[in-house]
Design a protein around this motif. Structure first.
Motif, PDB file in Angstrom:
ATOM      1  N   VAL A 133      -3.058   3.810   0.148  1.00 39.35           N
ATOM      2  CA  VAL A 133      -2.620   2.426   0.375  1.00 39.35           C
ATOM      3  C   VAL A 133      -3.244   1.929   1.666  1.00 39.35           C
ATOM      4  CG1 VAL A 133      -0.629   0.915   0.613  1.00 39.35           C
ATOM      5  CG2 VAL A 133      -0.438   3.010  -0.696  1.00 39.35           C
ATOM      6  N   ARG A 157      -0.823  -4.210   2.842  1.00 38.16           N
ATOM      7  CA  ARG A 157       0.568  -3.946   2.477  1.00 38.16           C
ATOM      8  C   ARG A 157       1.179  -5.165   1.786  1.00 38.16           C
ATOM      9  NH1 ARG A 157       2.176   0.673   5.678  1.00 38.16           N
ATOM     10  NH2 ARG A 157       0.700   2.113   4.762  1.00 38.16           N
ATOM     11  N   SER A 185       3.079   0.217  -4.494  1.00 40.21           N
ATOM     12  CA  SER A 185       2.377  -0.784  -3.684  1.00 40.21           C
ATOM     13  C   SER A 185       1.342  -1.528  -4.507  1.00 40.21           C
ATOM     14  CB  SER A 185       1.686  -0.106  -2.495  1.00 40.21           C
ATOM     15  OG  SER A 185       2.628   0.564  -1.712  1.00 40.21           O
TER      16      SER A 185
END
Lengths: 238, 128
Positions: free
Chosen positions: B3, B8, B45
């Motif tokens: 990620v 984010r 995510s």
């Protein structure tokens, strides 16, 4: 600190729920480690991320041992150990007093009570594990049955239903307890046991510290240890 | 699949009806794995970044567990760099074939639904 405590409780419940579902120890270790991994990434609380431990354990639908496999591998040996322990207790008192082993029907019924309660455990195991009151009630019923069996012990041969030489019963029940304990000790010392909750990365079992190992050994030898204590008491009060 | 920290997602950015997500999450999770092996938080995510909202671990992991049992995904634990280990999920050939089949089915379903829900068609069919 509160989060750690509530998460610890949640993980304890998760392990218990998976154990009740007969999930293999390695699969439990895998489930716990992957849940911890996600909590480490998100910073969430376990309940927040996964919901109630019982629902999560059910939702995972992990492969499990046949539902009643534990009855064969755990319950029957425990039941046999309990039966041998109860017989030993009755016989050892008579033996230390050099008396015959006298048994009345009422006494036999009270002695059979704990055995029957344990034998029926598969029908109410969930309630015993989840509700402390049920567990306390079960322990109390066994204790009361034990006390009542002592109260109704025949004092002479005329009152007795059976009168036997206690020595074979002392020796036989002691041998059964020791044989079961050796079997349990060998099984629990074997690495990779299905009961071990193992870490998926290191392959090490959870609770391999000295305290945990000692606890397992004490559990394996519980009936012989209690029987020795009973023998000591019987010798002191003869 | 890692990620990227600058990428984010915004938590809770989308709030789709839960029934819709429940019905499509399997397909979406398989799609999230199509680029290569990935782990729980990276899958969550990825889905969040593409507008599906925040999927809970309690929803995702049981799904992946069932897919593992069905042979659609395999799992592998990899040691983290100084951190905890990670459980990586990867599509099997069977999983890849299932993704292709489900994608085709989904497109047909979406086209049919979109055509049926077309406002012009709705107006034409409405009695005067």
């Amino acid at each position: 600190m509160t989060q750690e405590t509530s998460d610890k409780k949640w993980f304890d419940q998760l392990v218990m729920e998976l154990r009740l579902r007969q999930v293999h120890g390695s699969a439990i270790g895998d489930t716990v480690a992957s849940a911890r991994e996600l909590l480490g990434d998100t910073g969430q609380r376990a309940e927040e991320a996964f919901g109630p431990a019982r629902d999560y354990a059910a939702a995972l639908e992990l492969p499990a041992a046949p539902k009643h496999d534990w009855i064969r591998t755990a319950l029957w040996p425990s039941l046999l150990g309990l039966l041998a322990f109860l017989l030993f207790n009755q016989a050892v008192v008579s033996w230390t007093r050099s008396e015959l082993l006298l048994v009345s029907p009422a006494q036999a019924a009270f002695l059979a009570t704990p055995v029957v309660l344990v034998a029926l455990l598969p029908f109410y195991l969930d309630a015993v594990v989840r509700r402390i009151r049920v567990c306390v009630a079960l322990a109390a019923a066994c204790a009361v049955a034990g006390i009542l069996s002592a109260v109704v012990t025949p004092t002479n041969q005329a009152e007795a239903w059976l009168s036997m030489d206690p020595l074979p019963w002392v020796v036989g029940s002691a041998l059964v307890m020791v044989a079961l304990s050796i079997t349990n000790a060998v099984r629990s010392s074997r690495p990779g046991s299905a009961d071990d909750v193992t870490d998926p990365l290191s392959g090490t079992a959870d609770g391999t510290g000295t305290g945990a190992r000692l606890m397992v050994q004490v559990t394996d030898w519980l009936f012989p240890l209690l029987a020795l204590a009973m023998l000591g008491l019987a010798l002191s009060f003869r | 699949m890692d990620v990227p920290s600058a990428d984010r997602p915004t938590p809770g950015s989308v709030d789709w009806p839960s029934d819709w997500l429940r019905a499509t999450l399997g397909l979406l999770a398989l799609r999230a794995l199509s680029a290569g092996p990935s782990y729980g938080y990276a899958i969550i995510s990825e889905l969040e970044r593409h507008g599906f909202g925040t999927i809970k671990g309690g929803t995702l992991y049981p799904l992946l567990s069932r897919y593992e049992t069905a042979g659609l995904v395999t799992t592998e634990w990899r040691a983290g760099d100084g951190g905890p280990g990670r459980k990586y999920f990867a599509l099997t050939d069977q999983g890849r074939a299932e993704l292709t089949r489900l994608c085709a089915d989904w497109r047909r379903f979406a086209d049919t639904s979109t055509g049926y829900l077309d406002p012009e068609r709705l107006t034409k069919e409405t009695p005067a």
